[in-house]
Design a protein around this motif. Structure first.
Motif, PDB file in Angstrom:
ATOM      1  N   GLY A 106     -10.666  -1.844 -13.692  1.00  0.00           N
ATOM      2  CA  GLY A 106      -9.381  -1.647 -13.012  1.00  0.00           C
ATOM      3  C   GLY A 106      -9.541  -0.883 -11.713  1.00  0.00           C
ATOM      4  N   GLY A 107     -10.339   0.184 -11.738  1.00  0.00           N
ATOM      5  CA  GLY A 107     -10.581   0.957 -10.520  1.00  0.00           C
ATOM      6  C   GLY A 107     -11.322   0.152  -9.468  1.00  0.00           C
ATOM      7  N   ALA A 108     -12.307  -0.637  -9.906  1.00  0.00           N
ATOM      8  CA  ALA A 108     -13.062  -1.468  -8.963  1.00  0.00           C
ATOM      9  C   ALA A 108     -12.180  -2.543  -8.345  1.00  0.00           C
ATOM     10  N   LEU A 109     -11.325  -3.146  -9.150  1.00  0.00           N
ATOM     11  CA  LEU A 109     -10.425  -4.177  -8.624  1.00  0.00           C
ATOM     12  C   LEU A 109      -9.448  -3.575  -7.614  1.00  0.00           C
ATOM     13  N   THR A 130       3.546  -2.857  10.106  1.00  0.00           N
ATOM     14  CA  THR A 130       4.621  -2.244   9.329  1.00  0.00           C
ATOM     15  C   THR A 130       5.460  -1.241  10.108  1.00  0.00           C
ATOM     16  N   ALA A 131       5.027  -0.849  11.294  1.00  0.00           N
ATOM     17  CA  ALA A 131       5.689   0.187  12.098  1.00  0.00           C
ATOM     18  C   ALA A 131       5.724   1.520  11.359  1.00  0.00           C
ATOM     19  N   ARG A 132       4.752   1.744  10.489  1.00  0.00           N
ATOM     20  CA  ARG A 132       4.642   2.992   9.737  1.00  0.00           C
ATOM     21  C   ARG A 132       3.218   3.505   9.838  1.00  0.00           C
ATOM     22  N   GLU A 133       3.090   4.774   9.551  1.00  0.00           N
ATOM     23  CA  GLU A 133       1.751   5.348   9.461  1.00  0.00           C
ATOM     24  C   GLU A 133       1.171   5.002   8.089  1.00  0.00           C
ATOM     25  N   ARG A 134      -0.134   4.891   8.059  1.00  0.00           N
ATOM     26  CA  ARG A 134      -0.798   4.523   6.817  1.00  0.00           C
ATOM     27  C   ARG A 134      -0.748   5.684   5.839  1.00  0.00           C
ATOM     28  N   VAL A 135      -0.536   5.351   4.582  1.00  0.00           N
ATOM     29  CA  VAL A 135      -0.510   6.361   3.523  1.00  0.00           C
ATOM     30  C   VAL A 135      -1.950   6.668   3.100  1.00  0.00           C
ATOM     31  N   PRO A 136      -2.171   7.810   2.453  1.00  0.00           N
ATOM     32  CA  PRO A 136      -3.534   8.166   2.050  1.00  0.00           C
ATOM     33  C   PRO A 136      -3.989   7.374   0.826  1.00  0.00           C
ATOM     34  N   PHE A 137      -4.579   6.211   1.071  1.00  0.00           N
ATOM     35  CA  PHE A 137      -5.001   5.339  -0.010  1.00  0.00           C
ATOM     36  C   PHE A 137      -6.114   5.947  -0.854  1.00  0.00           C
ATOM     37  N   LEU A 138      -7.045   6.661  -0.242  1.00  0.00           N
ATOM     38  CA  LEU A 138      -8.189   7.187  -0.985  1.00  0.00           C
ATOM     39  C   LEU A 138      -7.740   8.125  -2.099  1.00  0.00           C
ATOM     40  N   LEU A 142      -8.123   7.288  -6.089  1.00  0.00           N
ATOM     41  CA  LEU A 142      -8.835   8.187  -6.993  1.00  0.00           C
ATOM     42  C   LEU A 142      -7.928   8.655  -8.133  1.00  0.00           C
ATOM     43  N   ALA A 143      -6.673   8.966  -7.818  1.00  0.00           N
ATOM     44  CA  ALA A 143      -5.734   9.420  -8.847  1.00  0.00           C
ATOM     45  C   ALA A 143      -5.465   8.312  -9.868  1.00  0.00           C
TER      46      ALA A 143
END
Length: 174
Positions: A106-109, A130-138, A142-143
Protein backbone atom coordinates in the motif's frame (compact mmCIF):
# COMPACT_ATOMS: atom_id res chain seq x y z
CA UNK A 1 4.45 -30.47 -31.93
CA UNK A 2 4.62 -31.43 -28.24
CA UNK A 3 8.24 -30.40 -27.72
CA UNK A 4 7.87 -26.77 -28.92
CA UNK A 5 4.83 -26.32 -26.66
CA UNK A 6 6.73 -27.80 -23.71
CA UNK A 7 9.68 -25.52 -24.45
CA UNK A 8 7.35 -22.49 -24.68
CA UNK A 9 5.71 -23.44 -21.39
CA UNK A 10 9.10 -23.91 -19.71
CA UNK A 11 10.48 -20.63 -21.08
CA UNK A 12 7.40 -18.42 -20.92
CA UNK A 13 5.66 -20.06 -17.97
CA UNK A 14 2.29 -20.55 -19.63
CA UNK A 15 0.75 -21.89 -22.81
CA UNK A 16 0.34 -20.18 -26.18
CA UNK A 17 -3.26 -19.16 -25.45
CA UNK A 18 -2.08 -17.16 -22.45
CA UNK A 19 0.57 -15.42 -24.55
CA UNK A 20 -1.95 -14.66 -27.30
CA UNK A 21 -4.49 -13.23 -24.84
CA UNK A 22 -1.79 -11.15 -23.15
CA UNK A 23 -0.63 -9.73 -26.48
CA UNK A 24 -4.24 -9.00 -27.43
CA UNK A 25 -4.70 -7.17 -24.10
CA UNK A 26 -1.66 -5.02 -24.87
CA UNK A 27 -3.03 -4.19 -28.33
CA UNK A 28 -6.47 -3.28 -26.96
CA UNK A 29 -4.94 -1.23 -24.14
CA UNK A 30 -2.76 0.68 -26.59
CA UNK A 31 -5.72 1.33 -28.90
CA UNK A 32 -7.89 2.57 -26.01
CA UNK A 33 -5.11 4.80 -24.70
CA UNK A 34 -4.69 6.39 -28.12
CA UNK A 35 -8.43 6.83 -28.69
CA UNK A 36 -9.35 8.15 -25.24
CA UNK A 37 -6.39 10.43 -24.76
CA UNK A 38 -6.68 11.98 -28.20
CA UNK A 39 -3.00 12.70 -27.79
CA UNK A 40 -1.43 14.18 -30.87
CA UNK A 41 1.98 13.02 -29.74
CA UNK A 42 1.14 9.33 -29.52
CA UNK A 43 4.78 8.42 -30.03
CA UNK A 44 5.75 10.05 -26.75
CA UNK A 45 2.92 8.22 -24.98
CA UNK A 46 4.06 4.91 -26.44
CA UNK A 47 7.64 5.66 -25.45
CA UNK A 48 6.50 6.44 -21.90
CA UNK A 49 4.48 3.20 -21.75
CA UNK A 50 7.41 1.10 -22.99
CA UNK A 51 9.71 2.88 -20.55
CA UNK A 52 7.33 2.14 -17.68
CA UNK A 53 7.15 -1.53 -18.64
CA UNK A 54 10.93 -1.76 -18.89
CA UNK A 55 11.39 0.09 -15.61
CA UNK A 56 8.96 -2.24 -13.87
CA UNK A 57 10.17 -5.51 -15.36
CA UNK A 58 13.91 -4.87 -15.33
CA UNK A 59 14.29 -2.70 -12.22
CA UNK A 60 11.33 -2.73 -9.86
CA UNK A 61 10.33 -6.40 -10.05
CA UNK A 62 13.82 -7.70 -9.17
CA UNK A 63 14.02 -5.17 -6.33
CA UNK A 64 10.77 -6.20 -4.67
CA UNK A 65 11.40 -9.90 -5.37
CA UNK A 66 14.72 -9.56 -3.55
CA UNK A 67 13.06 -7.60 -0.73
CA UNK A 68 10.48 -10.38 -0.39
CA UNK A 69 13.24 -13.03 -0.19
CA UNK A 70 15.04 -11.04 2.48
CA UNK A 71 11.77 -10.61 4.39
CA UNK A 72 11.01 -14.35 4.10
CA UNK A 73 14.46 -15.19 5.46
CA UNK A 74 14.13 -12.67 8.31
CA UNK A 75 10.73 -14.01 9.35
CA UNK A 76 11.78 -17.64 8.87
CA UNK A 77 9.27 -18.68 6.22
CA UNK A 78 10.70 -21.35 3.91
CA UNK A 79 10.75 -20.78 0.18
CA UNK A 80 8.08 -22.19 -2.09
CA UNK A 81 10.11 -25.29 -2.89
CA UNK A 82 11.09 -26.06 0.71
CA UNK A 83 8.78 -28.38 2.63
CA UNK A 84 7.61 -26.69 5.83
CA UNK A 85 8.62 -28.31 9.10
CA UNK A 86 5.46 -29.02 11.16
CA UNK A 87 7.37 -28.32 14.40
CA UNK A 88 8.03 -24.74 13.28
CA UNK A 89 5.26 -22.17 13.45
CA UNK A 90 5.21 -21.53 9.72
CA UNK A 91 1.51 -20.47 9.56
CA UNK A 92 2.15 -17.77 12.18
CA UNK A 93 5.32 -16.66 10.42
CA UNK A 94 3.54 -16.61 7.07
CA UNK A 95 0.77 -14.51 8.61
CA UNK A 96 3.41 -12.13 9.96
CA UNK A 97 4.98 -11.96 6.51
CA UNK A 98 1.64 -11.10 4.95
CA UNK A 99 0.97 -8.46 7.61
CA UNK A 100 4.21 -6.78 6.53
CA UNK A 101 3.61 -7.25 2.80
CA UNK A 102 0.17 -5.62 2.67
CA UNK A 103 1.05 -2.23 4.21
CA UNK A 104 4.37 -2.21 2.33
CA UNK A 105 2.48 -2.73 -0.92
CA UNK A 106 0.00 0.00 0.00
CA UNK A 107 2.79 2.43 0.87
CA UNK A 108 4.71 1.59 -2.30
CA UNK A 109 1.62 2.04 -4.47
CA UNK A 110 0.88 5.41 -2.88
CA UNK A 111 4.52 6.38 -3.39
CA UNK A 112 4.36 5.55 -7.09
CA UNK A 113 1.02 7.31 -7.60
CA UNK A 114 2.15 10.49 -5.84
CA UNK A 115 5.85 10.22 -6.78
CA UNK A 116 6.36 13.79 -8.02
CA UNK A 117 4.67 15.26 -4.96
CA UNK A 118 6.43 12.97 -2.49
CA UNK A 119 9.83 13.78 -3.98
CA UNK A 120 9.03 17.48 -4.22
CA UNK A 121 9.00 17.71 -8.01
CA UNK A 122 6.69 19.79 -10.20
CA UNK A 123 5.66 22.62 -7.88
CA UNK A 124 5.28 25.00 -10.84
CA UNK A 125 3.19 22.51 -12.82
CA UNK A 126 0.97 21.86 -9.81
CA UNK A 127 0.50 25.60 -9.22
CA UNK A 128 -0.30 26.19 -12.91
CA UNK A 129 -2.85 23.37 -13.00
CA UNK A 130 -4.61 24.09 -9.70
CA UNK A 131 -3.77 27.73 -8.83
CA UNK A 132 -2.76 26.44 -5.38
CA UNK A 133 0.46 25.78 -3.58
CA UNK A 134 1.49 22.17 -3.32
CA UNK A 135 0.68 20.39 -0.09
CA UNK A 136 3.41 18.51 1.81
CA UNK A 137 3.04 15.09 0.20
CA UNK A 138 6.10 13.55 1.86
CA UNK A 139 4.81 14.01 5.40
CA UNK A 140 1.36 12.81 4.49
CA UNK A 141 2.71 9.78 2.61
CA UNK A 142 4.88 8.84 5.59
CA UNK A 143 1.92 9.28 7.96
CA UNK A 144 -0.43 7.15 5.83
CA UNK A 145 2.22 4.46 5.39
CA UNK A 146 2.88 4.45 9.13
CA UNK A 147 -0.84 4.16 9.85
CA UNK A 148 -1.10 1.23 7.41
CA UNK A 149 1.71 -0.57 9.24
CA UNK A 150 0.17 0.24 12.62
CA UNK A 151 -3.24 -1.10 11.63
CA UNK A 152 -1.63 -4.21 10.19
CA UNK A 153 0.38 -4.76 13.39
CA UNK A 154 -2.73 -4.41 15.56
CA UNK A 155 -4.67 -6.85 13.37
CA UNK A 156 -1.76 -9.31 13.49
CA UNK A 157 -1.51 -9.09 17.28
CA UNK A 158 -5.24 -9.66 17.67
CA UNK A 159 -5.11 -12.66 15.33
CA UNK A 160 -2.02 -14.03 17.07
CA UNK A 161 -3.63 -13.76 20.51
CA UNK A 162 -6.73 -15.57 19.24
CA UNK A 163 -4.52 -18.27 17.69
CA UNK A 164 -2.55 -18.69 20.95
CA UNK A 165 -5.78 -18.99 22.96
CA UNK A 166 -7.05 -21.67 20.56
CA UNK A 167 -3.71 -23.53 20.88
CA UNK A 168 -3.96 -23.50 24.69
CA UNK A 169 -7.56 -24.76 24.61
CA UNK A 170 -6.71 -27.62 22.25
CA UNK A 171 -3.76 -28.76 24.39
CA UNK A 172 -0.35 -29.97 23.30
CA UNK A 173 -0.06 -31.74 19.96
CA UNK A 174 -0.31 -35.38 20.43
Amino acid sequence: MGEPLARLRATYGAGPRHLLVLLLCFVVTGWVALRVAGEATWGRMLLWFIGAVILHDLVLFPVYALADRVLRAAVGVPGRRAAPDPARRVPVRLALLNHVRVPALGGALLFLVYLPGVLGWGADTYRAATARERVPFLGRWLAVTGILFLISAVVFLLRWRRWRAAQRRSGPPG
